[in-house]
Design a protein around this motif. Structure first.
Motif, PDB file in Angstrom:
ATOM      1  N   UNK A  56       1.951   3.156 -26.136  1.00 26.25           N
ATOM      2  CA  UNK A  56       0.456   3.776 -27.299  1.00 26.25           C
ATOM      3  C   UNK A  56      -0.626   4.753 -26.428  1.00 26.25           C
ATOM      4  N   UNK A  57      -0.663   4.891 -25.677  1.00 28.36           N
ATOM      5  CA  UNK A  57      -2.118   5.335 -24.791  1.00 28.36           C
ATOM      6  C   UNK A  57      -1.715   6.373 -23.726  1.00 28.36           C
ATOM      7  N   UNK A  58      -0.135   6.706 -24.100  1.00 28.56           N
ATOM      8  CA  UNK A  58      -0.309   8.144 -23.773  1.00 28.56           C
ATOM      9  C   UNK A  58      -0.356   8.587 -21.778  1.00 28.56           C
ATOM     10  N   UNK A  59      -0.581   6.969 -21.352  1.00 23.51           N
ATOM     11  CA  UNK A  59      -0.575   6.334 -20.060  1.00 23.51           C
ATOM     12  C   UNK A  59      -1.363   5.993 -19.722  1.00 23.51           C
ATOM     13  N   UNK A  60      -1.998   5.741 -20.023  1.00 25.71           N
ATOM     14  CA  UNK A  60      -4.186   4.958 -20.424  1.00 25.71           C
ATOM     15  C   UNK A  60      -3.448   3.540 -19.752  1.00 25.71           C
ATOM     16  N   UNK A  61      -2.726   3.107 -20.827  1.00 29.00           N
ATOM     17  CA  UNK A  61      -2.730   1.976 -20.529  1.00 29.00           C
ATOM     18  C   UNK A  61      -2.046   1.479 -19.366  1.00 29.00           C
ATOM     19  N   UNK A  62      -2.731   0.275 -18.613  1.00 26.15           N
ATOM     20  CA  UNK A  62      -2.147  -0.062 -17.492  1.00 26.15           C
ATOM     21  C   UNK A  62      -0.729  -1.201 -17.249  1.00 26.15           C
ATOM     22  N   UNK A  63      -0.120  -1.413 -16.281  1.00 24.52           N
ATOM     23  CA  UNK A  63       1.374  -2.332 -16.267  1.00 24.52           C
ATOM     24  C   UNK A  63       0.444  -3.386 -16.177  1.00 24.52           C
ATOM     25  N   UNK A  64       1.518  -4.485 -17.252  1.00 31.92           N
ATOM     26  CA  UNK A  64       1.077  -5.881 -17.430  1.00 31.92           C
ATOM     27  C   UNK A  64       1.885  -6.544 -16.456  1.00 31.92           C
ATOM     28  N   UNK A  65       2.198  -7.459 -15.704  1.00 30.52           N
ATOM     29  CA  UNK A  65       2.694  -7.754 -14.201  1.00 30.52           C
ATOM     30  C   UNK A  65       3.362  -8.920 -15.037  1.00 30.52           C
ATOM     31  N   UNK A  66       3.914  -9.520 -14.643  1.00 31.74           N
ATOM     32  CA  UNK A  66       5.057 -11.249 -14.427  1.00 31.74           C
ATOM     33  C   UNK A  66       3.848 -12.273 -13.133  1.00 31.74           C
ATOM     34  N   UNK A  67       4.452 -12.958 -13.043  1.00 31.13           N
ATOM     35  CA  UNK A  67       3.988 -13.134 -11.628  1.00 31.13           C
ATOM     36  C   UNK A  67       4.593 -13.238 -10.179  1.00 31.13           C
ATOM     37  N   UNK A  68       5.662 -12.798 -10.327  1.00 38.49           N
ATOM     38  CA  UNK A  68       6.930 -12.701  -9.703  1.00 38.49           C
ATOM     39  C   UNK A  68       7.728 -13.548  -9.244  1.00 38.49           C
ATOM     40  N   UNK A  69       9.113 -12.809  -8.529  1.00 41.23           N
ATOM     41  CA  UNK A  69      10.414 -13.881  -8.082  1.00 41.23           C
ATOM     42  C   UNK A  69      10.152 -13.057  -6.952  1.00 41.23           C
ATOM     43  N   UNK A  70      10.107 -14.122  -5.501  1.00 43.23           N
ATOM     44  CA  UNK A  70      10.064 -13.742  -4.142  1.00 43.23           C
ATOM     45  C   UNK A  70      11.395 -14.558  -4.040  1.00 43.23           C
ATOM     46  N   UNK A  71      12.445 -12.975  -3.700  1.00 45.12           N
ATOM     47  CA  UNK A  71      13.795 -12.825  -2.948  1.00 45.12           C
ATOM     48  C   UNK A  71      13.879 -12.612  -1.833  1.00 45.12           C
ATOM     49  N   UNK A  72      14.684 -14.367  -1.672  1.00 48.82           N
ATOM     50  CA  UNK A  72      15.349 -14.366   0.257  1.00 48.82           C
ATOM     51  C   UNK A  72      16.719 -14.495   0.216  1.00 48.82           C
ATOM     52  N   UNK A  73      16.980 -13.214   1.454  1.00 47.71           N
ATOM     53  CA  UNK A  73      18.179 -12.972   1.503  1.00 47.71           C
ATOM     54  C   UNK A  73      18.488 -13.841   2.908  1.00 47.71           C
ATOM     55  N   UNK A  74      19.892 -14.564   2.728  1.00 50.67           N
ATOM     56  CA  UNK A  74      20.132 -15.785   3.925  1.00 50.67           C
ATOM     57  C   UNK A  74      21.462 -14.460   4.585  1.00 50.67           C
ATOM     58  N   UNK A  75      21.682 -14.274   6.124  1.00 52.84           N
ATOM     59  CA  UNK A  75      22.506 -13.482   6.593  1.00 52.84           C
ATOM     60  C   UNK A  75      22.973 -14.312   6.706  1.00 52.84           C
TER      61      UNK A  75
END
Lengths: 113, 117
Positions: B98-117
């Motif tokens: 809407x505002x050409x870059x003035x709006x910030x990012x709205x983030x989710x709470x995140x997902x912790x990704x674990x990679x098992x070797x």
């Protein structure tokens, strides 16, 4: 090209004090945004500056303020610190448009005792 | 106000396997952009991939691709051939156009990704 730098990296303050954090954007970037990251609230937008003008502000009390200088460097200030202000403060710079990538700095870890 | 939801607090995958991280968002806007950011233990936020809402074609960046379902307001991230270096917090983010870059990012709470070797 040097990335976004933030100073200081770590800060310890006591309740009631004020603090100023600094952000130097990537050369040529005119937009600087600030975010607060806490375990409870996650990542929240604080404000955005473009060419020394605050274009937008998130839902934070007036104790949180900022400014941007003519060289695009930005500072944010928190007055009358509260325990809940303990957080990682992230700065991001971009060319300014919506689609332009925001490049994040390493953050300033603020601890309020 | 826009909201972003990541329903998986943590995901685990074997190295070299494929994993999909989920994200849904809520908005009444038609002009917006979606992003996936990665935050490793160093805390440095890194853009993984981005998608313009007006584009029907799903974005792809090497081993990373998205499944953008605009009607369902879903924006999942698929990581193919998972590598140990992919271990991190992954955040889905929304930005209004809407505002050409003035709006910030709205983030989710995140997902912790674990990679098992």
């Amino acid at each position: 090209k040097a990335g976004v730098t933030q100073t200081p990296r770590y800060l310890i303050k006591t309740r009631g004090q004020q603090v100023t954090l600094s952000c130097s954007p990537i050369s040529g970037h005119r937009s600087v945004s600030w975010y607060q990251q806490t375990p409870g609230q996650g990542l929240q937008f604080l404000f955005e500056y473009f060419s020394e003008t605050q274009r937008n502000k998130g839902n934070f009390p007036g104790r949180f303020s900022g400014r941007q200088f003519s060289n695009s460097r930005s500072e944010m200030n928190v007055s009358t610190l509260e325990l809940g202000d303990s957080a990682l403060y992230l700065c991001a710079s971009s060319l300014g448009g919506t689609y332009n990538e925001q490049f994040f700095g390493p953050g300033t870890r603020l601890t309020v005792l | 106000a826009q909201t972003v939801t990541q329903s998986q607090p943590e995901m685990s995958v074997q190295e070299a396997e494929t994993v999909t991280l989920s994200c849904t968002y809520d908005t009444s806007e038609s002009d917006y952009y979606l992003f996936w950011y990665k935050q490793p233990p160093s805390r440095q936020m890194i853009l993984v991939i981005r998608q313009e809402a007006y584009k029907q074609q799903n974005a792809t960046e090497n081993r990373f691709s998205v499944n953008f379902q605009k009607a369902a307001k879903s924006f999942s991230l698929k990581i193919s051939d998972s590598q140990l270096g992919d271990a991190a917090m992954y955040f889905c983010a929304y930005r209004s156009g809407r505002r050409g870059g003035a709006d910030g990012l709205t983030f989710g709470k995140g997902t912790h990704l674990i990679i098992q070797p």
